[in-house]
Structures are given as C-alpha cells and as structure tokens.
Design an enzyme around this catalytic site. Sequence first.
Site, PDB file in Angstrom:
ATOM      1  N   SER A 147     -38.205  56.210 -23.429  1.00  9.54           N
ATOM      2  CA  SER A 147     -39.557  56.539 -23.887  1.00  9.54           C
ATOM      3  C   SER A 147     -40.532  56.359 -22.737  1.00  9.54           C
ATOM      4  CB  SER A 147     -39.939  55.603 -25.044  1.00  9.54           C
ATOM      5  OG  SER A 147     -41.321  55.655 -25.318  1.00  9.54           O
ATOM      6  N   TYR A 160     -41.703  47.298 -28.017  1.00 12.19           N
ATOM      7  CA  TYR A 160     -40.790  48.452 -27.968  1.00 12.19           C
ATOM      8  C   TYR A 160     -40.585  48.920 -26.533  1.00 12.19           C
ATOM      9  CZ  TYR A 160     -39.174  53.285 -28.647  1.00 12.19           C
ATOM     10  OH  TYR A 160     -38.478  54.468 -28.585  1.00 12.19           O
TER      11      TYR A 160
END
Length: 242
Positions: A147, A160
């Site tokens: 990501s 995250y």
Amino acid sequence: MTATPTQHKEEPVPVALVTGASRGLGRALAHGLADLGWSLVVDARGADDLRSAVRDLPAGQVVALPGDVTDPPHRRDLVAAAAALGGLDLLVNNASALGPSPLPSVAEVPPAALRALWETNVVAPVALVQEALPLLVPPAAVVSVTSDAAVGAWPGWGPYGATKAALDHLTAVLAAERPDLRCWSLDPGDLRTRMHQDAFPGEDISDRPVPESVVPAFVRLLDERPPSGRLRAADLLPAVAR
C-alpha cells in the site's frame, strides 16, 4: 514406411495460491488468473463468501479452502493443496487486515489491535512463504500486496502502514536471499473495496477504481517479469486505464 506421429509434450498448468480471495482484489485476481488457464488455491475467512467468489470458476481448476492465514494448520493445508495440483508457481499474499475503523491515531491505537494487525499482515504472510518455499521452484514468484501507506505518513494510517512497510522490507530481503525467485511488493493503489470503505466510514468512495481494473497490471508483471522490487500497479497499466 509409416511415419511416426510426433509426440507433443503438454505444458504443465501453472498453479497460484492467492490468499484473501473472497472479495476485492483477491477475488478479481483469482478470476483473472483462472481466465488465463491457471489452477488456483484460494482462501478467505468467510466460507460462504469464498464459495460464492469461486462459483463461476471452472470445475477442477480451483481449490477453495476457508480459513485464517494466521492459523498454522490452515497454512499447511494451503501449501499441501498446491502440491496436490502439481506445485506452486505464484504465491500472492493478499489477505490483510485494516485494524480498527475509524482509523485510530498512533496515540490511541489499542496495543491488542496493533498486535493483531502484525500477526495478520506480517507474521502470517512470512510464515506462508516459509511453508511454501520448498514448492517455489524457479522461476516461481512471490507477490506481497502492499500500500502507499507503507511509504506515506497520513493521520490514522500508522498501524496499517507500519505492517505494510515491514512486509515490503521482508519481501525485499527475501529477494536478496533468493535471487533465483521473483519477489515483488505490488501497490495496487486505492480501490473500491470493503477495506477501503472501512477506512473512510460514511464517505462515498465510488470514484475509486474497481479491483478488476488493476488485474492487467498483475498479468503484465507475470508476463514481463521485471527484477524483484517494489512496484505500483499504476506504472504497469496503459495510460488510458490510469
């Protein structure tokens, strides 16, 4: 003299293991690989969702095993299923967790939630790689779905993003340790998925691309096989698709 018919040796069917395949990118990628003739082992925590996701795939081409990638026996079952199909040419560590929603700040994230994120997003994919390595015969490949949160600092994305940064680094080190394999961290970009919706509760994310839109980037990755490293799907897509 009677001519002897030429014997044509059939090419083996490539096998991919894709985690988190019941929805979103994992589901789109499983369907894309099946369309190309790959055999698949797929998993997800929800048995009903996984069954629905693979219902339209060719019979005999996919083994769907519901379970949690943090569970060691489940990881062993996934690799055993790949072995039964003839080996493993591609491992896609796609399954991951977002953590609490709304996204908490670093100052507020519960330590238990942080530990759970690391277990799912870092420990489980590395453990699955370890389990699968005996089957990953060159020129096999490992894809870690990453990501932009792994390289950017945005409020709420610390827990995250930290797990994805760790997975990026571990994938890069694996590439250095196993130069005979291809080890890619691939950032698909923001997509219209349930996880992304959970990151923005109550907001309209319909402007994000659907997961199927980045499948051609994965296909190009497998076709062109660039050196191991961190890549963005957007850089592998035609300009019209970006």
